[in-house]
Structure formats: structure tokens, C-alpha cells
Design an enzyme around this catalytic site. Structure first.
Site, PDB file in Angstrom:
ATOM      1  N   TYR A 145      46.789   4.050  12.217  1.00  0.00           N
ATOM      2  CA  TYR A 145      47.612   3.708  11.054  1.00  0.00           C
ATOM      3  C   TYR A 145      48.873   2.952  11.495  1.00  0.00           C
ATOM      4  O   TYR A 145      49.138   1.852  11.014  1.00  0.00           O
ATOM      5  CB  TYR A 145      47.974   4.999  10.328  1.00  0.00           C
ATOM      6  N   ASP A 146      49.609   3.543  12.445  1.00  0.00           N
ATOM      7  CA  ASP A 146      50.901   2.960  12.838  1.00  0.00           C
ATOM      8  C   ASP A 146      50.723   1.566  13.438  1.00  0.00           C
ATOM      9  O   ASP A 146      51.401   0.610  13.051  1.00  0.00           O
ATOM     10  CB  ASP A 146      51.600   3.833  13.894  1.00  0.00           C
ATOM     11  N   GLU A 147      49.796   1.467  14.401  1.00  0.00           N
ATOM     12  CA  GLU A 147      49.600   0.172  15.065  1.00  0.00           C
ATOM     13  C   GLU A 147      48.882  -0.808  14.133  1.00  0.00           C
ATOM     14  O   GLU A 147      49.119  -2.015  14.194  1.00  0.00           O
ATOM     15  CB  GLU A 147      48.823   0.344  16.374  1.00  0.00           C
ATOM     16  N   ASN A 190      51.018  19.323  -0.788  1.00  0.00           N
ATOM     17  CA  ASN A 190      50.540  20.577  -0.178  1.00  0.00           C
ATOM     18  C   ASN A 190      51.411  21.761  -0.592  1.00  0.00           C
ATOM     19  O   ASN A 190      50.906  22.784  -1.061  1.00  0.00           O
ATOM     20  CB  ASN A 190      50.580  20.471   1.356  1.00  0.00           C
ATOM     21  N   GLY A 207      59.573  23.390  11.427  1.00  0.00           N
ATOM     22  CA  GLY A 207      60.143  22.995  10.133  1.00  0.00           C
ATOM     23  C   GLY A 207      61.476  22.275  10.253  1.00  0.00           C
ATOM     24  O   GLY A 207      62.105  21.956   9.253  1.00  0.00           O
ATOM     25  N   THR A 210      62.578  16.185   9.968  1.00  0.00           N
ATOM     26  CA  THR A 210      63.102  15.736   8.667  1.00  0.00           C
ATOM     27  C   THR A 210      62.285  14.578   8.100  1.00  0.00           C
ATOM     28  O   THR A 210      61.651  13.830   8.832  1.00  0.00           O
ATOM     29  CB  THR A 210      64.571  15.263   8.786  1.00  0.00           C
TER      30      THR A 210
HETATM   31  P1  NAD Z   1      46.571   6.470  -1.606  1.00  0.00           P
HETATM   32  O1  NAD Z   1      45.657   6.977  -0.544  1.00  0.00           O
HETATM   33  O2  NAD Z   1      46.821   7.313  -2.797  1.00  0.00           O
HETATM   34  O3  NAD Z   1      46.075   5.051  -2.127  1.00  0.00           O
HETATM   35  C1  NAD Z   1      45.412   4.127  -1.329  1.00  0.00           C
HETATM   36  C2  NAD Z   1      44.346   3.442  -2.162  1.00  0.00           C
HETATM   37  O4  NAD Z   1      43.674   2.468  -1.341  1.00  0.00           O
HETATM   38  C3  NAD Z   1      43.279   4.408  -2.674  1.00  0.00           C
HETATM   39  O5  NAD Z   1      43.028   4.193  -4.040  1.00  0.00           O
HETATM   40  C4  NAD Z   1      42.061   4.067  -1.813  1.00  0.00           C
HETATM   41  O6  NAD Z   1      40.838   4.364  -2.455  1.00  0.00           O
HETATM   42  C5  NAD Z   1      42.279   2.592  -1.570  1.00  0.00           C
HETATM   43  N1  NAD Z   1      41.558   2.083  -0.396  1.00  0.00           N
HETATM   44  C6  NAD Z   1      41.487   2.624   0.838  1.00  0.00           C
HETATM   45  N2  NAD Z   1      40.731   1.871   1.649  1.00  0.00           N
HETATM   46  C7  NAD Z   1      40.307   0.808   0.894  1.00  0.00           C
HETATM   47  C8  NAD Z   1      39.487  -0.318   1.162  1.00  0.00           C
HETATM   48  N3  NAD Z   1      38.944  -0.525   2.381  1.00  0.00           N
HETATM   49  N4  NAD Z   1      39.254  -1.199   0.157  1.00  0.00           N
HETATM   50  C9  NAD Z   1      39.781  -1.008  -1.075  1.00  0.00           C
HETATM   51  N5  NAD Z   1      40.581   0.051  -1.385  1.00  0.00           N
HETATM   52  C10 NAD Z   1      40.831   0.942  -0.404  1.00  0.00           C
HETATM   53  O7  NAD Z   1      47.948   6.121  -0.861  1.00  0.00           O
HETATM   54  P2  NAD Z   1      49.361   5.674  -1.458  1.00  0.00           P
HETATM   55  O8  NAD Z   1      50.349   6.724  -1.145  1.00  0.00           O
HETATM   56  O9  NAD Z   1      49.218   5.203  -2.843  1.00  0.00           O
HETATM   57  O10 NAD Z   1      49.682   4.442  -0.502  1.00  0.00           O
HETATM   58  C11 NAD Z   1      49.478   3.104  -0.915  1.00  0.00           C
HETATM   59  C12 NAD Z   1      49.958   2.155   0.178  1.00  0.00           C
HETATM   60  O11 NAD Z   1      51.343   2.381   0.451  1.00  0.00           O
HETATM   61  C13 NAD Z   1      49.218   2.313   1.498  1.00  0.00           C
HETATM   62  O12 NAD Z   1      49.014   1.038   2.056  1.00  0.00           O
HETATM   63  C14 NAD Z   1      50.176   3.104   2.344  1.00  0.00           C
HETATM   64  O13 NAD Z   1      50.007   2.826   3.713  1.00  0.00           O
HETATM   65  C15 NAD Z   1      51.524   2.630   1.833  1.00  0.00           C
HETATM   66  N6  NAD Z   1      52.568   3.636   2.051  1.00  0.00           N
HETATM   67  C16 NAD Z   1      52.650   4.746   1.249  1.00  0.00           C
HETATM   68  C17 NAD Z   1      53.633   5.684   1.508  1.00  0.00           C
HETATM   69  C18 NAD Z   1      53.796   6.908   0.643  1.00  0.00           C
HETATM   70  O14 NAD Z   1      54.636   7.745   0.957  1.00  0.00           O
HETATM   71  N7  NAD Z   1      53.071   7.084  -0.454  1.00  0.00           N
HETATM   72  C19 NAD Z   1      54.523   5.513   2.576  1.00  0.00           C
HETATM   73  C20 NAD Z   1      54.375   4.390   3.372  1.00  0.00           C
HETATM   74  C21 NAD Z   1      53.421   3.437   3.103  1.00  0.00           C
HETATM   75  N1  UDP Z   2      53.749  19.015   7.008  1.00  0.00           N
HETATM   76  C1  UDP Z   2      53.846  20.395   6.964  1.00  0.00           C
HETATM   77  N2  UDP Z   2      52.931  21.089   6.207  1.00  0.00           N
HETATM   78  C2  UDP Z   2      51.960  20.482   5.487  1.00  0.00           C
HETATM   79  C3  UDP Z   2      51.873  19.063   5.522  1.00  0.00           C
HETATM   80  C4  UDP Z   2      52.783  18.361   6.302  1.00  0.00           C
HETATM   81  O1  UDP Z   2      54.724  20.995   7.585  1.00  0.00           O
HETATM   82  O2  UDP Z   2      51.177  21.192   4.821  1.00  0.00           O
HETATM   83  C5  UDP Z   2      54.744  18.273   7.799  1.00  0.00           C
HETATM   84  C6  UDP Z   2      54.158  17.232   8.755  1.00  0.00           C
HETATM   85  O3  UDP Z   2      53.835  17.818   9.995  1.00  0.00           O
HETATM   86  C7  UDP Z   2      55.320  16.254   8.854  1.00  0.00           C
HETATM   87  C8  UDP Z   2      55.960  16.302   7.463  1.00  0.00           C
HETATM   88  O4  UDP Z   2      55.526  17.527   6.890  1.00  0.00           O
HETATM   89  O5  UDP Z   2      56.256  16.683   9.808  1.00  0.00           O
HETATM   90  C9  UDP Z   2      55.549  15.153   6.557  1.00  0.00           C
HETATM   91  O6  UDP Z   2      54.136  15.076   6.577  1.00  0.00           O
HETATM   92  P1  UDP Z   2      53.322  14.067   5.669  1.00  0.00           P
HETATM   93  O7  UDP Z   2      51.894  14.200   6.061  1.00  0.00           O
HETATM   94  O8  UDP Z   2      53.684  14.294   4.243  1.00  0.00           O
HETATM   95  O9  UDP Z   2      53.878  12.630   6.031  1.00  0.00           O
HETATM   96  P2  UDP Z   2      54.250  11.861   7.390  1.00  0.00           P
HETATM   97  O10 UDP Z   2      54.111  12.779   8.568  1.00  0.00           O
HETATM   98  O11 UDP Z   2      53.292  10.736   7.453  1.00  0.00           O
HETATM   99  O12 UDP Z   2      55.653  11.466   7.186  1.00  0.00           O
END
Ligand code: NAD
Ligand code: UDP
Length: 319
Positions: A145-147, A190, A207, A210
Site C-alpha cells: 500500500y505505502d510504496e 472496530n 495504545g 497516535t
Molecule cells: P474503501 O475500501 O471504502 O473504498 C475503496 C473502493 O475502491 C471500494 O469501493 C472498492 O471496492 C474499490 N476498489 C478496490 N479495488 C478496485 C479495483 N481494482 N477496481 C475498481 N474499484 C476498486 O476505502 P476508502 O476509505 O473509501 O478509501 C478511498 C481512497 O482513499 C483509497 O484510495 C484510499 O487509499 C484513500 N485513503 C483513504 C483514507 C481514509 O482514512 N479513509 C486515508 C488515506 C487514503
Molecule cells: N488499531 C487498534 N485496534 C483495532 C484497529 C486498529 O488498536 O481494532 C490501531 C492500529 O494498530 C493503528 C491505529 O489503530 O495503530 C489506526 O489503525 P487503522 O487501521 O485505523 O489505520 P492506519 O494504521 O492505517 O492509520
């Protein structure tokens, strides 16, 4: 007149709110999704709108449509979902970016990439400004995801340099709100689902790590402002709420709000889980005039009510 706007991942959590908001403005909205991490339920209320269209499509394959703007949101965002098939995650992000950039190049559309605070990895600078290059493990379980997202940013800026295209890159920090799936796996959903069900609250690690939580309505406004900013504004721009909370504080807030007798249990911290995250949003304020308006104490109760309604309707969704 409204624009023709395509949203990949439009049925997902953020995408569905974006579809709704852009339809309200009178635009034609094409939602493209393969439902990898979502269901049609997020968008069924839009089906009656004549300006709304749904296309079941996987963005790792090319797509030929005519549009004015593309929000490239398609990608599983929760660690449990993007780690389920990491190779597919990287393909979705990288092949998806190449396909959507190709479409934007052909149509002349402005294209916005949903990037992420994950490009900063486990940050050594706090809060994180856009100028920070990050501290990312290239071979760990979060790397797909990150890369992948870092590579997508590279592609966006190479298309800008090579083809002078209108691109926008938003670095989204943890966003929460209604329409997250009960089994999404991210921390806010969750904890709420666990508290409502009277189950143990699972804190990973001690916990003390942040996160800064942005309510979905604020985030959607930020994305739209960035998309409609002048051509000289490309980003990357951090979009998030700088209000920073430890995961323990979040657990306490959720338990108090729900009035639950759930107890906290501690589970191992997953590998490469960042210790701190907080956006520096001075760029968003200066370039877009945007800042979040909904603090966690207002957004959390609205999210709890959403999950309470689902549980009342469907029984008890357990994680
Ligand atoms: P989500 O998982 O609810 O939505 C992602 C959507 O993409 C889903 O509807 C899924 O079915 C669709 N999808 C996945 N793979 C696909 C593919 N190959 N072709 C077509 N559709 C596909 O996630 P979200 O929270 O709504 O995130 C949306 C975007 O925002 C993502 O790109 C995510 O990386 C980015 N983002 C979200 C957050 C957050 O906190 N919600 C933070 C950082 C980045
Ligand atoms: N986390 C947790 N309990 C859960 C789910 C997530 O303590 O049931 C923690 C997780 O380890 C991380 C933070 O909450 O430190 C945020 O996790 P999340 O998956 O929401 O997003 P991201 O790590 O991608 O920021």
C-alpha cells in the site's frame, strides 16, 4: 452546467460521499467500482438520480469513457483488506494510476489521486509537512500500500512533467464516518462496533500510538476544493484534521459515548504500525482556504448513530 465526473472506487466509504456531494451540485457522476471492499448498498440511494451512472469495472484494466474530471479513489484502504491480496493491492494502485492517467491524457480531464499519509511511513518529523519524504519500509507487510501509493504519486508527477497534464495529489489522513463497513477493520469502526456489541475493545500495542481523525464531510470538501483549484495547484496537499489522539484516548471516548461496559484488551502491534501521525495543513489552508470544521467529539457521535442504526436493522454485526 454540471461536469462529467468519474469517481473510481465510487462505491467505497469516501467515494460514495463524494458521489452524493457532486450529484447535489448538479454534475453527471460516473461511479466505477469492482466492489472489492464495498457493496452496492452505499450507493443504491443514488440509483434514482438520472445524473448517476454505475459501471462495474476493475481499474487494473483500461477504460475508455469521456469525462471532465477523475477522482481516482479505487483501492482497499484498511490494512486488513489491502494485506489480504498484497499483489493485487499494488496492481490496483499502480496499474490503476497508469490506466486512469492514460484516460485523463486522452480526454484532457483533470485527475486527482487519493494518496495517503502512509507515504510518510513511520514519521520522524511531527507533524508531517508535505516536504517530508517519509520513512517507509519497502519490504514489509504495509509496503504494498505505502510504496504503491508512493509510486502512484511518482506517476502523477511524471505525467505532469512529460505531458503537462492538470493533476492533483491529496495526501489523506485517517478519515472516519458513516458508511464505513462494520467489518472494515480500521480503528474507529472496530471500536464502535465492539462497544455497541458489548465486546472487548481491541487495542493493538499499548495504545500510545497516535492518529488524527478527520470526519468524512470535511474531507470531501477538501477533495473538491483541491480538484477545482487552479492548474498551478498540483499538491501534494495534506488533507486531514490536526486534532491528534492516542488510540487509548479514542477507546475511552468511544466507550463513554456508547455507554458500554466493554473492557479493553491488548493485542500485539502489527509490524510497521506508525507511532504517530498528524497533518501539517498549512498548505491546504493557504492554497485552498480549506480546514476541517468537525472535531472528533462531534463526528464520533454521528458515526456511532450510523452503526447503531445498522445493528438495529440487521442484528449484530460482529467483527
Ligand atoms: P474503501 O475500501 O471504502 O473504498 C475503496 C473502493 O475502491 C471500494 O469501493 C472498492 O471496492 C474499490 N476498489 C478496490 N479495488 C478496485 C479495483 N481494482 N477496481 C475498481 N474499484 C476498486 O476505502 P476508502 O476509505 O473509501 O478509501 C478511498 C481512497 O482513499 C483509497 O484510495 C484510499 O487509499 C484513500 N485513503 C483513504 C483514507 C481514509 O482514512 N479513509 C486515508 C488515506 C487514503
Ligand atoms: N488499531 C487498534 N485496534 C483495532 C484497529 C486498529 O488498536 O481494532 C490501531 C492500529 O494498530 C493503528 C491505529 O489503530 O495503530 C489506526 O489503525 P487503522 O487501521 O485505523 O489505520 P492506519 O494504521 O492505517 O492509520
Amino acid at each position: 452546467m454540471g461536469k462529467r465526473i468519474m469517481i473510481t472506487g465510487g462505491a467505497g466509504f469516501l467515494g460514495s460521499h463524494l458521489c452524493e456531494r457532486l450529484l447535489e451540485e448538479g454534475n453527471d457522476v460516473l461511479c466505477v467500482d469492482n466492489f472489492y471492499t464495498s457493496t452496492r448498498r452505499n450507493i443504491t440511494h443514488l440509483f434514482d438520480n438520472p445524473n448517476f451512472e454505475l459501471l462495474r469495472h476493475d481499474v487494473t484494466f483500461p477504460l475508455y469513457v469521456e469525462v471532465d474530471q477523475i477522482y481516482n479513489m479505487a483501492c482497499p484502504a484498511s490494512p486488513i483488506h489491502y494485506q489480504r491480496d498484497p499483489v493485487q493491492t499494488t496492481k490496483t494502485i499502480v496499474h490503476g494510476a497508469i490506466n486512469m492517467l492514460g484516460l485523463a491524457k486522452r480526454t484532457g480531464a483533470t485527475i486527482l489521486q487519493a494518496s495517503t499519509s502512509e507515504v510518510y511511513g513511520n514519521p520522524e518529523i511531527h507533524p508531517q509537512p508535505e516536504s517530508y519524504w517519509g520513512n517507509v519500509n519497502p519490504i514489509g507487510i504495509r509496503s504494498c500500500y505505502d510504496e504503491g501509493k508512493r509510486c502512484a504519486e511518482t506517476l502523477f508527477f511524471d505525467y505532469l512533467r512529460q505531458h503537462d497534464m492538470p493533476i492533483k495529489v491529496a495526501r489523506i489522513f485517517n478519515t472516519y464516518g458513516p458508511r464505513m463497513l462494520p467489518d472494515d477493520g480500521r480503528v474507529v469502526s472496530n471500536f464502535i462496533v465492539q462497544a455497541l456489541g458489548g465486546e472487548d475493545i481491541t487495542i493493538y500495542g499499548d495504545g500510545s500510538q497516535t492518529r488524527s481523525f478527520c470526519f468524512v464531510e470535511d474531507l470531501v470538501e477538501g477533495l473538491i476544493s483541491l480538484m477545482n483549484s487552479g492548474k498551478q495547484v498540483t499538491g501534494p496537499v495534506n488533507l486531514g484534521n490536526p486534532g491528534e489522539f492516542s488510540i487509548s484516548e479514542l477507546a475511552e471516548k468511544v466507550v463513554a459515548l456508547v455507554g458500554s461496559d466493554s473492557k479493553v484488551v491488548y493485542e500485539p502491534l502489527p509490524a510497521d504500525d506508525p507511532m504517530q501521525r498528524k497533518p501539517d495543513i498549512s498548505q491546504a489552508k493557504a492554497l485552498l482556504g480549506w480546514q476541517p470544521t468537525i472535531p472528533l467529539d462531534d463526528g464520533l457521535p454521528r458515526t456511532v448513530e450510523y452503526f447503531r442504526a445498522i445493528i438495529n436493522r440487521t442484528g449484530s454485526p460482529s467483527i
